[in-house]
Scaffold this active site. Structure first.
Site, PDB file in Angstrom:
ATOM      1  N   THR A  29     -75.778 -48.626 -18.115  1.00 50.62           N
ATOM      2  CA  THR A  29     -75.842 -49.377 -19.375  1.00 50.62           C
ATOM      3  C   THR A  29     -77.200 -50.012 -19.631  1.00 50.62           C
ATOM      4  O   THR A  29     -77.351 -50.811 -20.546  1.00 50.62           O
ATOM      5  CB  THR A  29     -74.747 -50.459 -19.420  1.00 50.62           C
ATOM      6  OG1 THR A  29     -74.957 -51.383 -18.351  1.00 50.62           O
ATOM      7  CG2 THR A  29     -73.368 -49.833 -19.320  1.00 50.62           C
ATOM      8  N   TRP A  30     -78.218 -49.655 -18.837  1.00 51.58           N
ATOM      9  CA  TRP A  30     -79.556 -50.193 -19.037  1.00 51.58           C
ATOM     10  C   TRP A  30     -80.079 -49.771 -20.397  1.00 51.58           C
ATOM     11  O   TRP A  30     -79.940 -48.624 -20.804  1.00 51.58           O
ATOM     12  CB  TRP A  30     -80.497 -49.725 -17.937  1.00 51.58           C
ATOM     13  CG  TRP A  30     -81.878 -50.280 -18.059  1.00 51.58           C
ATOM     14  CD1 TRP A  30     -82.231 -51.592 -18.142  1.00 51.58           C
ATOM     15  CD2 TRP A  30     -83.093 -49.536 -18.103  1.00 51.58           C
ATOM     16  NE1 TRP A  30     -83.592 -51.718 -18.224  1.00 51.58           N
ATOM     17  CE2 TRP A  30     -84.153 -50.462 -18.206  1.00 51.58           C
ATOM     18  CE3 TRP A  30     -83.381 -48.190 -18.050  1.00 51.58           C
ATOM     19  CZ2 TRP A  30     -85.483 -50.075 -18.262  1.00 51.58           C
ATOM     20  CZ3 TRP A  30     -84.704 -47.804 -18.113  1.00 51.58           C
ATOM     21  CH2 TRP A  30     -85.738 -48.749 -18.222  1.00 51.58           C
ATOM     22  N   ASP A  53     -72.227 -49.044 -14.415  1.00 52.85           N
ATOM     23  CA  ASP A  53     -73.375 -49.691 -13.788  1.00 52.85           C
ATOM     24  C   ASP A  53     -74.034 -50.618 -14.804  1.00 52.85           C
ATOM     25  O   ASP A  53     -74.387 -50.194 -15.904  1.00 52.85           O
ATOM     26  CB  ASP A  53     -74.382 -48.643 -13.322  1.00 52.85           C
ATOM     27  CG  ASP A  53     -75.620 -49.291 -12.739  1.00 52.85           C
ATOM     28  OD1 ASP A  53     -75.541 -49.786 -11.598  1.00 52.85           O
ATOM     29  OD2 ASP A  53     -76.658 -49.326 -13.432  1.00 52.85           O
ATOM     30  N   TYR A  58     -79.540 -56.959 -18.162  1.00 55.41           N
ATOM     31  CA  TYR A  58     -79.350 -56.016 -19.275  1.00 55.41           C
ATOM     32  C   TYR A  58     -78.851 -56.740 -20.521  1.00 55.41           C
ATOM     33  O   TYR A  58     -78.900 -56.192 -21.611  1.00 55.41           O
ATOM     34  CB  TYR A  58     -78.349 -54.919 -18.916  1.00 55.41           C
ATOM     35  CG  TYR A  58     -78.745 -54.011 -17.773  1.00 55.41           C
ATOM     36  CD1 TYR A  58     -79.976 -54.113 -17.140  1.00 55.41           C
ATOM     37  CD2 TYR A  58     -77.862 -53.048 -17.317  1.00 55.41           C
ATOM     38  CE1 TYR A  58     -80.308 -53.279 -16.081  1.00 55.41           C
ATOM     39  CE2 TYR A  58     -78.193 -52.201 -16.273  1.00 55.41           C
ATOM     40  CZ  TYR A  58     -79.416 -52.329 -15.654  1.00 55.41           C
ATOM     41  OH  TYR A  58     -79.732 -51.494 -14.612  1.00 55.41           O
TER      42      TYR A  58
END
Length: 149
Positions: A29-30, A53, A58
């Site tokens: 999800t970066w 993740d 983030y």
């Protein structure tokens, strides 16, 4: 090495040395925008992904948590079937209290009681003494009864 959880499952896993299974594929999800990440998580879970993740830095964990709670409530997936990875930010590595505070904030944002994996995220260079200090703190946390936050 790769294996499906069961014959009917879409979930591919990797068997670890301790016999536990780890999802082979996951959603990172970066750089996901807050406005998009919830939909991305929902699509991924419905498609069979079981690893999410994320990280404190983030700034999208609250939307991820909202989406997962929605999926849990509607019965699409159970919490124990999802593997949640998050990371400690470089700014929270100065003391044991900072580590705990970061973990508590992550759990609150995700609306979770626990993380499956909590990693050290080092987006900047650290002096060796600080890196060793963090490793000692994390070892103490993982071997103590204080892990329940």
């Amino acid at each position: 090495v790769f294996q499906r959880c069961s014959k009917m499952s879409k979930v591919w896993t990797v068997k670890l040395n301790n016999e536990m299974r780890f999802p082979a594929f996951g959603l990172g999800t970066w750089q996901s925008k807050e406005s998009d990440v919830g939909e991305a998580v929902e699509i991924a879970i419905r498609a069979g992904y079981r690893l999410i993740d994320t990280a404190y830095m983030y700034y999208n964990e609250d939307k991820i948590g909202e989406t997962l709670q929605k999926l849990f409530k509607e019965g699409s997936v159970k919490r124990e079937d999802i593997y949640i990875t998050s990371k400690l930010s470089s700014f929270h590595m100065t003391s044991k209290e900072d580590v705990f505070d970061c973990c508590k904030a992550i759990l609150k944002n995700l609306q979770m009681d626990y993380l499956d994996l909590f990693l050290k995220s080092s987006t900047c260079l650290m002096q060796e003494e600080y890196s060793l200090h963090f490793a000692k703190l994390l070892t103490v946390m993982l071997t103590s009864d204080n892990l329940l936050l």
